[in-house]
Design a protein around this motif. Structure first.
Motif: not given
Length: 182
Positions: A1-2, A4, A6-7, A11, A34, A104-105, A108
């Motif tokens: 995912m690019s 935050y 959207q992620l 979810t 997350w 990565r989280f 983001l």
């Protein structure tokens, strides 16, 4: 995912679909999910120490003792800071959630906070993260790393290239060499 948002949205849709009968905010569940994933990957030693019922005082991990870490009721690692004596802020600011620098989280989340405060810089982004209830060890360097990839910030903080003007050469001082003709 690019992204935050959207992620978390995707979810939360998964949590809505999987548990239609359970009440609660699916976006908070997604954030909790997350955070737990990131903490489990990077802070496994600290998590094992905090989950053990018999906390041995001679084998305390350095991060637990320096940040005064504890587990909250949801099983998330939090840090008990000096600001907890202040009555002005809520629980999340008093006891911020610990996030790893390299995950990565976290990157983001930093990018999301940076866009939320409209590219105001490193210090403001770090303060906004702390106001939102997150603590990143060596957070200032993590924010600097993420902001170095922001094209808008790079554009506005770039230095102008100074070009020195060449001296004016008068035309009369130039020698015109004619080719040798044989």
């Amino acid at each position: 995912m690019s992204n935050y948002e959207q992620l978390l949205r995707i979810t939360s849709y998964l949590f809505k679909f999987c548990s239609r009968l359970k009440a609660g905010n699916p976006k908070k569940k997604a954030l909790k999910y997350w955070v737990k994933i990131a903490q489990k990957e990077y802070f496994s030693v600290e998590l094992d120490f905090l989950q053990s019922s018999a906390n041995i005082t001679n084998n305390i991990p350095p991060l637990v003792s320096s940040l005064n870490l504890f587990l909250d009721l949801m099983g998330i690692i939090r840090s008990r800071r000096r600001i907890s004596k202040c009555l002005y802020f809520d629980f999340d600011v008093h006891n911020p959630i610990l996030l790893p620098k390299e995950h990565r989280f976290t990157s983001l989340l930093i990018k999301h906070c940076h866009l939320k405060i409209q590219h105001l810089g490193t210090g403001t982004t770090v303060n906004y993260l702390r106001e939102q209830g997150f603590w990143i060890p060596r957070g200032r360097s993590a924010v600097k790393t993420e902001l170095s990839s922001c094209n808008i910030c790079r554009k506005y903080t770039a230095f102008k290239l100074k070009i020195e003007h060449s001296t004016m050469v008068v035309r009369k001082t130039l020698q015109h060499n004619s080719p040798n003709l044989l």
